[in-house]
Design a protein around this motif. Structure first.
Motif: not given
Ligand SMILES: Cc1cc2nc3c(=O)[nH]c(=O)nc-3n(C[C@H](O)[C@H](O)[C@H](O)COP(=O)(O)OP(=O)(O)OC[C@H]3O[C@@H](n4cnc5c(N)ncnc54)[C@H](O)[C@@H]3O)c2cc1C
Length: 433
Positions: A36, A321, A163, A310
């Motif tokens: 998105r 992830a 996410g 997480v």
């Molecule tokens: C403040 C903070 C600090 C953190 N620190 C760490 C750290 O130091 N080390 C670590 O390993 N982890 C850390 N994390 C956790 C880590 O960021 C997440 O576990 C990781 O990003 C998960 O990856 P993901 O691909 O599952 O989700 P995300 O990275 O959240 O990616 C989800 C993607 O889906 C897209 N999306 C969502 N809904 C839709 C839709 N309906 N249509 C199209 N696209 C969509 C979003 O735009 C996004 O790009 C931290 C998190 C936060 C918030």
């Protein structure tokens, strides 16, 4: 026969979706990733420390070309009260050697780079497109409905990597509504400082070596909060994450919490003179093992934060992830061999996850969220006792060391009672064992 636009549609181009996309594209699968944001990473927030291993297994030596900030040579844990810090941690020259353990990163840069690699491998990334719904036919997920005109995309299998809020997993009934005790809200600032200032303040010898500090203790007044400070090349990431239930109960504003945190006497000097470059807020799923949903259904698998993967004790999320994205993609490849994308066939993903470090680690801490909810004093009274005891032992005031030890024992007896202390230690040992 039903129309098919792609073999696999992945929703979300974060670490989970990109890892799944990379494995599939390398295996010549016709795969689309729907994102998105204006580009992968544009909407993503992380502290953030990125662990090398999970991605290195897919893309050996990626760290030599990826946009990384500093490799981390020291990880500290601070227990803080209003005026004191008890510090522990590990610094090792082993962390200072290639291929390194982990790095500070900016997700906007890192995800963009990762996405480029995934595209080069052959995946199609469609940005600025929101997936609104899964398309379900005869109880099986057969595609996704996007917000584009004529935006329905049909496929063999959908991988949700959307996410923490995962609308897809919720709408398919895999995930329950998020309750405020299972999610933290983290607010974070990036504070610009010259490289040499960061090196001096954090005790590293050049701008490729970095330090992390995780911070908890009685300062947070019984809230399940964790502060953090990470060094980037010429900035410091500083933030506080707090369970939403505590924010509501304590009637605090997360921004105010961060502002106050920045004024703590041990923290203020680390960021003094810096300039705030960016301010970010994001949710973190912290429900642990019992909050992880069933990971598959007919034609569908769920990965990363969407599956609540997480490990907040170890600040690991991005590597979980990546691992889950990788295992979902491998499950799809096996299912394709059989031509069977049913729930039964995709249940192999759940098995792979149970056998991986991801669910083994989360399982080990499965009772921790409940324990901390039940025994809040573990976050306040014990850390306060440690801080006060260390202060008294190091404070030379004419009182003999045996008398100081005696005073600590008396306080232990008065504040906790030996029996309760033994019970708490046994509970911790049993629940974490
Ligand atoms: C403040 C903070 C600090 C953190 N620190 C760490 C750290 O130091 N080390 C670590 O390993 N982890 C850390 N994390 C956790 C880590 O960021 C997440 O576990 C990781 O990003 C998960 O990856 P993901 O691909 O599952 O989700 P995300 O990275 O959240 O990616 C989800 C993607 O889906 C897209 N999306 C969502 N809904 C839709 C839709 N309906 N249509 C199209 N696209 C969509 C979003 O735009 C996004 O790009 C931290 C998190 C936060 C918030």
């Amino acid at each position: 026969m039903r129309k098919k636009d792609f073999d696999v549609v992945i929703v979300g181009a974060g670490p989970a979706g990109l890892a799944a996309g990379y494995v599939l594209a390398k295996a010549k699968v016709n795969v689309a990733i729907i994102e998105r944001g204006t580009f992968p990473g544009s909407k993503n927030v992380m502290g953030g420390i990125f662990y090398r291993k999970a991605l290195d297994d897919l893309m050996p030596d990626f760290y030599k070309e990826a946009p990384l900030e500093r490799h981390i040579i020291e990880q500290k844990l601070w227990l803080i009260s209003e005026d004191s810090v008890f510090s522990t941690g590990i610094r090792s020259e082993k962390f200072n050697k290639e291929p390194y353990n982990c790095f500070s990163v900016f997700r906007a840069k890192f995800d963009k780079w990762f996405a480029q690699k995934v595209q080069e491998a052959g995946a199609l990334i469609i940005n600025e497109t929101v997936v609104k719904d899964p398309i379900v036919e005869n109880g099986k997920v057969v595609g996704v409905r996007t917000d584009r005109p004529d935006g329905d995309l049909y496929c063999d299998c959908v991988i949700a990597a959307d996410g923490v809020n995962s609308f897809l997993a919720k709408s398919l009934g895999l995930r329950e509504k998020i309750t405020p005790n299972k999610v933290a809200i983290a607010v974070k600032e990036i504070i610009g400082l010259p490289e040499n200032v960061i090196n001096d303040r954090f005790g590293v010898s050049n701008d490729s070596e970095g330090v992390t500090i995780e911070i908890t203790g009685p300062y947070f007044e019984g809230m399940e909060s964790m502060g953090f400070i990470y060094t980037n090349k010429n900035s410091v990431s500083i933030g506080v994450g707090t369970i939403i239930e505590d924010i509501i109960e304590h009637k605090v504003n997360p921004n105010d919490l961060l502002e106050k945190f920045k004024t703590h006497p041990a923290i203020a000097p680390l960021i003094a003179g810096g300039e705030t470059k960016e301010y970010l807020a994001h949710m973190i799923p912290e429900g642990g093992y019992y909050a992880v949903p069933k990971l598959y259904t007919d034609g569908f698998m769920v990965t990363g934060d969407a599956a609540m993967l997480v490990n907040s004790v170890h600040r690991e999320g991005s590597n979980l992830a990546i691992e889950s994205g990788k295992l979902a993609a491998r499950t799809y490849l096996e299912a394709r061999e059989k031509g069977d994308f049913s729930a039964k066939s995709l249940s192999a993903y759940q098995t792979k996850m149970e056998e991986s470090f991801v669910l083994k680690d989360l399982k080990m801490y499965r009772n921790l969220p409940h324990l901390l909810e039940e025994k809040r004093y573990l976050l306040t009274k014990y850390p306060q006792l440690i801080i006060d005891s260390m202060y008294n032992i190091y404070n030379v005031d004419g009182v003999s060391k045996p008398d100081k030890i005696k005073a600590i024992k008396e306080r232990l007896k008065k504040d906790f009672g030996y029996w309760n202390l033994a019970k708490d230690m046994f509970t911790l040992w049993r629940k974490l064992g």
